[in-house]
Enzyme design. Structure first.
Site, PDB file in Angstrom:
ATOM      1  N   HIS A   1       0.850  -1.191   0.000  1.00  0.00           N
ATOM      2  CA  HIS A   1       0.000   0.000   0.000  1.00  0.00           C
ATOM      3  C   HIS A   1       0.885   1.240   0.000  1.00  0.00           C
ATOM      4  CE1 HIS A   1      -3.118   2.848   1.146  1.00  0.00           C
ATOM      5  NE2 HIS A   1      -3.972   1.918   0.766  1.00  0.00           N
TER       6      HIS A   1
ATOM      7  N   ASP B   1      -8.062  -4.880  -0.230  1.00  0.00           N
ATOM      8  CA  ASP B   1      -8.571  -5.713  -1.331  1.00  0.00           C
ATOM      9  C   ASP B   1      -8.254  -7.192  -1.160  1.00  0.00           C
ATOM     10  OD1 ASP B   1      -7.698  -2.937  -3.268  1.00  0.00           O
ATOM     11  OD2 ASP B   1      -9.740  -3.683  -3.006  1.00  0.00           O
TER      12      ASP B   1
HETATM   13  C1  SDX Z   1      -6.130   0.364  -2.993  1.00  0.00           C
HETATM   14  O1  SDX Z   1      -4.185   4.751  -1.956  1.00  0.00           O
HETATM   15  C2  SDX Z   1      -5.154   4.186  -1.398  1.00  0.00           C
HETATM   16  O2  SDX Z   1      -5.573   4.574  -0.351  1.00  0.00           O
HETATM   17  C3  SDX Z   1      -5.798   3.040  -2.180  1.00  0.00           C
HETATM   18  C4  SDX Z   1      -6.835   2.225  -1.440  1.00  0.00           C
HETATM   19  C5  SDX Z   1      -8.079   3.023  -1.160  1.00  0.00           C
HETATM   20  O3  SDX Z   1      -8.789   2.705  -0.205  1.00  0.00           O
HETATM   21  O4  SDX Z   1      -8.390   3.921  -2.000  1.00  0.00           O
HETATM   22  O5  SDX Z   1      -6.306   1.769  -0.209  1.00  0.00           O
HETATM   23  C6  SDX Z   1      -7.273   1.019  -2.272  1.00  0.00           C
HETATM   24  O6  SDX Z   1      -5.860   0.724  -4.106  1.00  0.00           O
HETATM   25  C7  SDX Z   1      -5.315  -0.666  -2.281  1.00  0.00           C
HETATM   26  C8  SDX Z   1      -4.111  -1.199  -3.139  1.00  0.00           C
HETATM   27  C9  SDX Z   1      -4.636  -2.286  -4.085  1.00  0.00           C
HETATM   28  N1  SDX Z   1      -3.594  -2.661  -5.048  1.00  0.00           N
HETATM   29  C10 SDX Z   1      -2.972  -3.866  -4.987  1.00  0.00           C
HETATM   30  O7  SDX Z   1      -3.171  -4.704  -4.103  1.00  0.00           O
HETATM   31  C11 SDX Z   1      -2.004  -4.135  -6.130  1.00  0.00           C
HETATM   32  C12 SDX Z   1      -0.703  -4.750  -5.586  1.00  0.00           C
HETATM   33  N2  SDX Z   1      -0.008  -3.696  -4.831  1.00  0.00           N
HETATM   34  C13 SDX Z   1       1.027  -2.954  -5.528  1.00  0.00           C
HETATM   35  O8  SDX Z   1       0.831  -2.775  -6.892  1.00  0.00           O
HETATM   36  C14 SDX Z   1       1.538  -1.740  -4.738  1.00  0.00           C
HETATM   37  O9  SDX Z   1       1.795  -2.177  -3.466  1.00  0.00           O
HETATM   38  C15 SDX Z   1       0.697  -0.491  -4.674  1.00  0.00           C
HETATM   39  C16 SDX Z   1       0.291  -0.018  -6.022  1.00  0.00           C
HETATM   40  C17 SDX Z   1      -0.510  -0.700  -3.831  1.00  0.00           C
HETATM   41  C18 SDX Z   1       1.560   0.593  -4.003  1.00  0.00           C
HETATM   42  O10 SDX Z   1       2.568   0.894  -4.873  1.00  0.00           O
HETATM   43  P1  SDX Z   1       3.710   1.980  -4.484  1.00  0.00           P
HETATM   44  O11 SDX Z   1       3.373   2.692  -3.235  1.00  0.00           O
HETATM   45  O12 SDX Z   1       3.973   2.783  -5.709  1.00  0.00           O
HETATM   46  O13 SDX Z   1       4.921   1.063  -4.110  1.00  0.00           O
HETATM   47  P2  SDX Z   1       5.977   0.538  -5.155  1.00  0.00           P
HETATM   48  O14 SDX Z   1       5.258   0.007  -6.363  1.00  0.00           O
HETATM   49  O15 SDX Z   1       7.005   1.601  -5.333  1.00  0.00           O
HETATM   50  O16 SDX Z   1       6.589  -0.716  -4.359  1.00  0.00           O
HETATM   51  C19 SDX Z   1       7.657  -0.550  -3.437  1.00  0.00           C
HETATM   52  C20 SDX Z   1       8.418  -1.876  -3.489  1.00  0.00           C
HETATM   53  C21 SDX Z   1       8.863  -2.235  -4.924  1.00  0.00           C
HETATM   54  O17 SDX Z   1      10.000  -3.073  -4.822  1.00  0.00           O
HETATM   55  P3  SDX Z   1      11.490  -2.339  -4.976  1.00  0.00           P
HETATM   56  O18 SDX Z   1      11.444  -1.600  -6.307  1.00  0.00           O
HETATM   57  O19 SDX Z   1      11.619  -1.439  -3.779  1.00  0.00           O
HETATM   58  O20 SDX Z   1      12.448  -3.525  -4.977  1.00  0.00           O
HETATM   59  O21 SDX Z   1       7.560  -2.951  -3.085  1.00  0.00           O
HETATM   60  C22 SDX Z   1       7.365  -3.863  -4.183  1.00  0.00           C
HETATM   61  C23 SDX Z   1       7.738  -3.114  -5.434  1.00  0.00           C
HETATM   62  O22 SDX Z   1       8.169  -4.011  -6.453  1.00  0.00           O
HETATM   63  N3  SDX Z   1       5.957  -4.235  -4.162  1.00  0.00           N
HETATM   64  C24 SDX Z   1       5.495  -5.473  -4.374  1.00  0.00           C
HETATM   65  C25 SDX Z   1       4.111  -5.369  -4.209  1.00  0.00           C
HETATM   66  N4  SDX Z   1       3.779  -4.103  -3.917  1.00  0.00           N
HETATM   67  C26 SDX Z   1       4.922  -3.392  -3.896  1.00  0.00           C
HETATM   68  N5  SDX Z   1       6.118  -6.613  -4.695  1.00  0.00           N
HETATM   69  C27 SDX Z   1       5.308  -7.711  -4.849  1.00  0.00           C
HETATM   70  N6  SDX Z   1       3.966  -7.710  -4.688  1.00  0.00           N
HETATM   71  C28 SDX Z   1       3.332  -6.539  -4.377  1.00  0.00           C
HETATM   72  N7  SDX Z   1       2.012  -6.524  -4.230  1.00  0.00           N
END
Ligand code: SDX
Length: 428
Positions: free
Chosen positions: A307, A364
């Site tokens: 998140h 989610d």
């Molecule tokens: C919602 O913002 C809100 O409030 C949203 C929400 C709401 O109520 O409105 O809470 C609802 O959208 C919840 C999120 C639902 N999405 C998912 O579950 C999709 C999977 N999650 C990811 O795509 C990700 O965690 C996000 C999009 C939620 C957050 O992305 P960020 O903050 O841009 O973080 P990032 O992509 O920069 O990740 C940081 C690190 C990375 O690794 P490094 O580059 O540091 O090595 O964490 C890793 C990412 O690769 N990472 C994951 C991961 N999520 C982040 N690796 C594997 N699986 C994951 N799910």
């Protein structure tokens, strides 16, 4: 404690005001930065950038706190109901009995939609994803209520748009589902409460006496409360930016529905179930899929995990996980993907990759398991998220308009070609 920040650029020192919110959050106010220095800041994804000051929702990602107008979601989920929470988010205070009854009865009496909505619906092939239908039907309300196009109209008109939107959204959502399965639409039943009416429009057959299981209706009401607002998330920021151009509430919220659709945002609840089903079909080897999620060369991500703000548990996920156990037990549902989900969570909480990146289950991760147990089809999960988030979008749009916030127009740093002269085609 200093209430200014100093930055030094090209040897020149700039002093900027620091503002502090009611929960002691601090921000450097850069609204005059470019005017005084010609310099801007840049922050892809706005990970460190606040777009507004808001009194609606407070969350603390480190402590796993989420409050709507100061009330914790734990208390509201346990003691309130979705319409009361909607009133609280939109108008800032819990309603009196008289205010609540007027709000709830106004909504009940506006659930019916114009018959011409069916003509729009019939234009969509049954393969249409319900989110695309929903955003279209919401935007189409500008045609049925052209007075709504002017967001500067009286508060009374805005309140009427609010009532119409909250009242008709369940009808749009249920009808988008009926369109997908090729069944005739079911008209709203004003004898039923909000979730009971929605479930009837979703699952009843024509001329059938249908009464939703109270366990299902109550679970759905709790889920809607938990999704109702979440400060400046992607779709809410979209609603604010679209509304900042003085586009109508209906147009702004239609844009928010489309932003929510993305699998990184609200579309994740559908993606989680599809992921869990895929892992189950692949033999349930959660270790294999955890390895894929950590592999930078593999596009697979553990959907429902991680998140932008919560770097600890998502308080909503905790409540939903417990509700999932309760609801499935009460309904006598044994869903094998729930065990796979719990197995993934247990492994991730012990895995350094996830622990170091503070990746925990988000709202989610478990919600789809409950929706499925309630009989909601997978491609309607994000529609359910939109149904829940509607009062939050409305509250944020209303606050932005009442605060007369300027049109949202970010700056950029240009990285393209420098000045060059046109070369005629025959000379290239
Ligand atoms: C919602 O913002 C809100 O409030 C949203 C929400 C709401 O109520 O409105 O809470 C609802 O959208 C919840 C999120 C639902 N999405 C998912 O579950 C999709 C999977 N999650 C990811 O795509 C990700 O965690 C996000 C999009 C939620 C957050 O992305 P960020 O903050 O841009 O973080 P990032 O992509 O920069 O990740 C940081 C690190 C990375 O690794 P490094 O580059 O540091 O090595 O964490 C890793 C990412 O690769 N990472 C994951 C991961 N999520 C982040 N690796 C594997 N699986 C994951 N799910």
């Amino acid at each position: 404690m200093s209430d200014t920040a100093q930055i030094i650029v090209d040897g020149k020192s700039l002093e900027l005001p620091v503002i502090e919110g009611s929960e002691s959050e601090k921000a450097i106010d850069i609204s005059k930065l470019r005017g005084s220095s010609g310099i801007i800041t840049i922050d892809p994804g706005f990970k460190n950038t606040g777009s507004t000051q808001s009194a609606i929702t407070f969350l603390d990602g480190e402590k796993g706190i989420l409050r709507y107008r100061g009330y914790t979601i734990e208390e509201l989920a346990e003691k309130s109901n979705f319409l009361e929470v909607s009133y609280l988010l939109i108008y800032g205070e819990l309603p009196t009995t008289e205010q609540y009854n007027e709000f709830a009865s106004s909504i009940t009496n506006h659930t019916l939609v114009h018959e011409d909505v069916k003509k729009i619906l019939e234009g969509f092939p049954s393969v249409a994803h319900p989110m695309g239908v929903l955003s279209s039907l919401v935007c189409a309300q500008t045609a049925f209520y052209p007075e709504s196009l002017d967001p500067n109209r009286s508060h009374g008109d805005v309140d009427m748009s609010i009532i119409r939107l909250i009242a008709k959204m369940p009808t749009f959502a249920a009808w988008s589902y009926k369109n997908k399965i090729g069944q005739p639409v079911i008209y709203p039943d004003n004898k039923l409460n909000y979730t009971g009416n929605f479930l009837k429009m979703m699952f009843a057959l024509p001329a059938e006496e249908y009464l939703a299981d109270p366990v299902v209706a109550d679970a759905l009401d709790k889920l809607l409360i938990l999704h109702a607002d979440h400060e400046q998330n992607c779709s809410t920021a979209t609603v604010r930016v679209v509304g900042s151009s003085h586009a109508s509430m209906y147009a702004s919220i239609s844009a928010g529905i489309n932003a929510l659709w993305g699998p990184l945002h609200g579309g994740a609840n559908q993606a989680v179930i599809e992921m869990l089903e895929g892992i189950k079909a692949d033999g349930g080897d959660t270790k294999k899929w955890m390895a894929k999620a950590k592999d930078k060369n593999d596009p697979f991500r553990l959907m429902g995990f991680g998140h932008r703000v919560y770097k600890n548990f998502d308080p909503r996920a905790k409540i939903i996980k417990k509700a999932a156990d309760d609801v499935l037990e009460k309904l006598g549902v044994n869903d094998p993907v729930l065990d796979i989900a719990k197995g993934l969570e247990e492994e991730a909480l012990r895995d350094p990759y996830f622990v170091e990146r503070k990746l925990y289950p988000n709202v989610d991760f478990y919600s789809g398991i409950i929706y499925r147990a309630l009989g909601i089809p997978t491609d309607m999960f994000t529609v359910m998220f939109a149904l829940g988030r509607l009062p939050g979008w409305i509250a944020q749009w209303k606050e932005m308009r009442e605060n007369k916030e300027p049109i949202g127009r970010p700056r950029q740093v240009y990285t393209g070609a420098n000045d060059r002269t046109y070369v005629p085609l025959n000379e290239r």
